[in-house]
Design a protein around this motif. Sequence first.
Motif, mmCIF file in Angstrom:
data_model
loop_
_atom_site.group_PDB
_atom_site.id
_atom_site.type_symbol
_atom_site.label_atom_id
_atom_site.label_comp_id
_atom_site.label_asym_id
_atom_site.label_seq_id
_atom_site.Cartn_x
_atom_site.Cartn_y
_atom_site.Cartn_z
ATOM 1 N N SER A 255 -7.463 7.966 6.781
ATOM 2 C CA SER A 255 -6.752 8.091 5.524
ATOM 3 C C SER A 255 -6.608 6.713 4.908
ATOM 4 C CB SER A 255 -5.379 8.703 5.749
ATOM 5 O OG SER A 255 -4.564 7.742 6.372
ATOM 6 N N ILE B 10 -3.837 5.370 3.929
ATOM 7 C CA ILE B 10 -2.648 4.685 4.433
ATOM 8 C C ILE B 10 -2.810 4.424 5.928
ATOM 9 C CG2 ILE B 10 -0.154 4.870 4.686
ATOM 10 C CD1 ILE B 10 -0.380 6.956 2.341
ATOM 11 N N SER C 209 1.693 1.000 6.135
ATOM 12 C CA SER C 209 2.012 2.198 6.889
ATOM 13 C C SER C 209 3.422 2.710 6.611
ATOM 14 C CB SER C 209 1.850 1.928 8.380
ATOM 15 O OG SER C 209 2.653 0.845 8.762
ATOM 16 N N LEU D 257 4.626 3.596 3.942
ATOM 17 C CA LEU D 257 4.607 4.627 2.894
ATOM 18 C C LEU D 257 4.813 6.025 3.460
ATOM 19 C CD1 LEU D 257 1.859 4.186 0.198
ATOM 20 C CD2 LEU D 257 4.308 4.246 -0.076
ATOM 21 N N ASN D 258 4.285 6.259 4.635
ATOM 22 C CA ASN D 258 4.341 7.605 5.187
ATOM 23 C C ASN D 258 5.570 7.828 6.043
ATOM 24 O OD1 ASN D 258 2.340 9.143 4.202
ATOM 25 N ND2 ASN D 258 0.808 8.451 5.665
ATOM 26 N N ASN D 259 6.421 6.846 6.143
ATOM 27 C CA ASN D 259 7.501 6.923 7.111
ATOM 28 C C ASN D 259 8.827 6.654 6.409
ATOM 29 O OD1 ASN D 259 9.320 6.367 9.171
ATOM 30 N ND2 ASN D 259 7.669 5.728 10.523
ATOM 31 N N SER D 260 9.617 7.693 6.249
ATOM 32 C CA SER D 260 10.823 7.529 5.439
ATOM 33 C C SER D 260 11.841 6.613 6.115
ATOM 34 C CB SER D 260 11.431 8.889 5.142
ATOM 35 O OG SER D 260 11.716 9.545 6.337
ATOM 36 N N ASN E 44 -3.866 12.543 -3.601
ATOM 37 C CA ASN E 44 -2.866 12.657 -2.532
ATOM 38 C C ASN E 44 -2.195 11.319 -2.282
ATOM 39 O OD1 ASN E 44 -3.392 15.292 -2.181
ATOM 40 N ND2 ASN E 44 -4.835 14.998 -0.491
ATOM 41 N N PHE E 45 -2.992 10.282 -2.321
ATOM 42 C CA PHE E 45 -2.446 8.953 -2.093
ATOM 43 C C PHE E 45 -1.420 8.618 -3.179
ATOM 44 C CE2 PHE E 45 -2.958 4.319 -2.932
ATOM 45 C CZ PHE E 45 -2.275 3.886 -1.813
ATOM 46 N N THR F 160 1.723 10.388 -2.595
ATOM 47 C CA THR F 160 2.531 9.754 -1.549
ATOM 48 C C THR F 160 3.288 8.557 -2.108
ATOM 49 O OG1 THR F 160 0.734 10.320 -0.078
ATOM 50 C CG2 THR F 160 2.439 8.897 0.800
ATOM 51 N N ARG G 234 6.080 9.760 -4.189
ATOM 52 C CA ARG G 234 7.169 10.258 -3.338
ATOM 53 C C ARG G 234 8.006 9.105 -2.814
ATOM 54 N NH1 ARG G 234 3.916 14.156 -1.331
ATOM 55 N NH2 ARG G 234 3.232 12.867 0.409
ATOM 56 N N ALA G 235 7.324 8.044 -2.398
ATOM 57 C CA ALA G 235 8.059 6.886 -1.877
ATOM 58 C C ALA G 235 8.914 6.267 -2.974
ATOM 59 C CB ALA G 235 7.083 5.859 -1.318
#
Lengths: 740, 329
Positions: free
Chosen positions: A301, A303, A358, A360-363, A409-410, A413, A416-417
């Motif tokens: 991916s 990210i 990384s 970005l995918n981890n709240s 999708n990126f 994301t 969303r962040a």
Amino acid sequence: MSTQRATKNSQVRTRISQGSNSFQTSLSSWEVKQKSSGSKLNSSMEDSKHPDDQPEDDLQRAVKYFEKGPMKTLRSKDKILEKHLKTVENVAWKNGLTPEAIDILLNVALSGKFGNAVNMRMLKYMIPATLISEDSVVKAVSWLCVGKCSGNTKVLFYRWLVAMFDFIDHKKQIGLLYGFFFASLQDDALCPYVCHLLYLLTKKENVKPFRVRKLLDLQTKIGMQPHLQALLSLYKFFAPTLISVSLPARRKIYFKKSENPWASALHAVRLRNQGPFPEPLKLALGPVNVRFLRRKCNSHSIIPVVNSGSYAKEGGEKKMNLSDCLGGSSSLPLEQLQSFPQLLQNIHCLELPSQMGSVLNNSILLHYVNCVRDESILLRFYYWLSQTLQEEYIWYKMKNCEEGKEFINFLDTVIRAECFLQEGFYSCEAFLYKSLPLWDGFSCRSQFLQLVAWIPFSSFSEVKPLLFDHLAPLFFTSTIYFKCSVLQSLKEMLQNWLLQLSVDTYMQPMTSSPLETTLGGSMNSVSNLIDYVGWMSTIAMRLESNSTFLLHFILDFYEKVCDIYVNYNLPLVVLLPPVIFHSALLSLDASILNQLCYIMHRYHNNLAAAKKKELLQKAKSEFNFSSKTCKEFNHYLTVMVGCLWTSKPFEKGDYFDPQVLEKTGMAEYKHSLNLVHHPSLLSYAASFLLQESPEERTISMSSIRGKKWNCYLDYLFSEGFQGLKLFRTSSIRCSSVSQS
Amino acid sequence: MDTYDSAGLTPRQRASSGLKDYFVGVTPLQKRLESVRRQNSFFPTPSRRKILQCSQLQEDVDPHKVAFLLHKQWTIYSLTPLYKFSYTNLKEYSRLLSAFIAAEKQKGLAVEVGEDFNIKVIFSTLLGVKGTQRDPEAFLIQILSKSQSSHEHREDKVLWTGWFCCVSGDSLLETVSEDFTCLPLFLANGAESNTALIGTWFQKTFDCYFSPLAISAFNLSWMAAMWTACKMDGYLATTEFFWSVPCSPQSLDISYAIHPEDAKALWDSVHKTPGEVTQEEVDLFMDCLCSHFHRHFKIHLSATRLVRVSTSVASAHTDGKIKVTSSSN
């Protein structure tokens, strides 16, 4: 002692039998899957004209046979066994086995149902089609404790495990078995292979003083063996302070790979897993090999995966003292970070990710990044995001198929962040400014417009040439839907700006003078933004011939605008432009009129609040709401009341010449815009009258007056005209009297 | 915030960032990146450029190493600043990178961090390859294969070469804090798979990001003009331009070769201001070439796309491949 062991064994056995129960269910599901995959296989193989149903069925039958175990009564046992073994062997070497089949067969091979030779043979063809599930390996290892399989089988199993190590889907649980594997080192026959396995498994946290001691003991016992030496040198690499013995600095190969029976099969599996990578289409225009680096570097991916950054640290300063090894103040690797409380407990000793992207995918990490004071973290993130956005967009524009989805999708994301942190990233802003001039207004539309909404606050004069000068032409030339979505995102942008500014003003002490001037400046920017959007909507209304749909979006924007003073505590009141006002007032849509009433009501409240504050602070406040604003508002108000209530439309305004209105030939024009005759409300008036006296054949609109007028208003309010109701309470003081 | 000061801001800016610091926790992510945002203001491409005085390059450069960089086709990439890169650890990096490459090449087999596989990675600095005094030192990575079997070939074979450099990156350096090393240009020669491997390692280790750098037709014409202007002694190669006509199914390439001295004469007639080159001059130079072509072949080259330029000094392709042949420039 022995009884203890016995109970332990039985425990293990029960656990395993439970496990095998679960296989049973999983097998049935697997069968279904097998069938479908078998049919898929068929269709793909049709061109080679080999109906492959037979081997597939055979395989299933064989697996089932192995699972049930040998039937002792049958005399032709050996023959059947041989047949099934052959079947599985063929499939395994040709296509590999599915994770489910491996799960079952591995279980059979290690449970010792069949003879030793059969077990060995089965292990030899345990070749995965794609991956091996971690669970199967863990189950297999649990069989080793039962003591059902011979030493040779164990050896072969360890060799198999080492060879297949890369095909195991996860390694977390296997990592937990580290202690068990380590204990197996004592077995002389197993030792070399266990060493190899440990070599692959060992992580920094596995290196413990007691293990080092054990290894050194072993070394004195069996001498300097290459496999042991490999493990020791790895330990030494992780914890140089724990191992004082000198190891030969260079050694060619610790583990021989030649004697690996799976080598050729593994190669095939690897090729299969890589899959046929389609060569990027060569295009006549534009750079061709743009993305090979990314494609190969992060094939999964865009990210990167979260990886704690110990890598660079170890490379840089290879310092690790004993206390670190003993777990005194070790830092928490990010991979283990699961929950927010855990973050709070370990916030002082987090290892940062090696690749900042990384987060970005981890709240949880986003939380951390949001409060950390280290500028370099933000810079790393900024650099990464800027470059990634730019390069991915180039790639996206070159290829519009699957890759397009990846980019979208990126962007999603990233958005969303931004929503999560409630603030826009500068990388995205810069990306927008760079790509908007070339944007067709179509590709990734929703994503682009959402990014626009998150543009951080900055002075309008800076934003205008970079954003609006490119957005406006697209806005004017595109469909009404595009216009509406642009207005929507501008509304969100205004809201984000206001939030940001209101938080800023709230935080700052009111005494510091330089910031107050900046506040004045920012208010100016906001008011310029509103004016600009007003200008855009005015033109859009003309272009779309007063579309009600568009007007809804415009009024939505002004619903935000009218409440700035009260909602955000910012000293700004900007009115809506006359064109919008009149379009809304004369609209054929009742909900528009209602919305306008609501907006006027809010304006009234905001201005009243501002006035009150001004009186309180006397002349001190520097944000004088210009009397012009008040005057204009009053004018709007008179027009509205004149039209809707008092039936004296446009008496004082200089917008319309009464003679023009008279020329239209409408004798009763004065009444034609009141709440009864207003084109958008006419149907309500009619249904109100019908409700009042259902048997009436002809209804007279003008009969609604006096007391009936009030009933009519109540009827309207009950129909959902809340805006109108609020407008009446705030603006009409003596409504019943004013109506004659 | 100390890092702001080192970046040499004006006092007013420093004051404002100080105030920003006061409100850390309000919208922290952005507030502290004000410096970055300032950098974002979009400069139009400069319409004139100074001809660089490469005294720095001439002085303390190792001729052997420079010769090594010549006559090779380099693929260029742009690179974000390297985080926590240190020139004192080059040896360590060699070790780690070679282990990484070996591990990637033979997945599934144990690999020792050390020197027991048949490749060798060497990091070394390239002294003097920089534009100004402030630029960080360039460095070179070589991957050698150690030939075990053939004894007659003692010399290790170079499999892959790559180097990182920064030339006159003052505007970039301004916003980079001290944790970062700014070497925005990466040039690679060798198998793409190796480039990808090394790229992965760098991205993981120094949290940087590689992206292929395409050279636009606009910049190619600049290069053509600047290189034509260079004085050459010795061998002269023809000055050659490639234009590409986008049409399906196959694109049509137009090659346009002229004698280097003619090109030089044309440039000299166009070039007026000594010490710097202006956009107008470059445009005029290209226009002259195109109109000459049009006179003979009735083809408007301006309607096509310039994809490659090659001169005696160097050649460059639009997809980011570059080759320098002359050392003196």
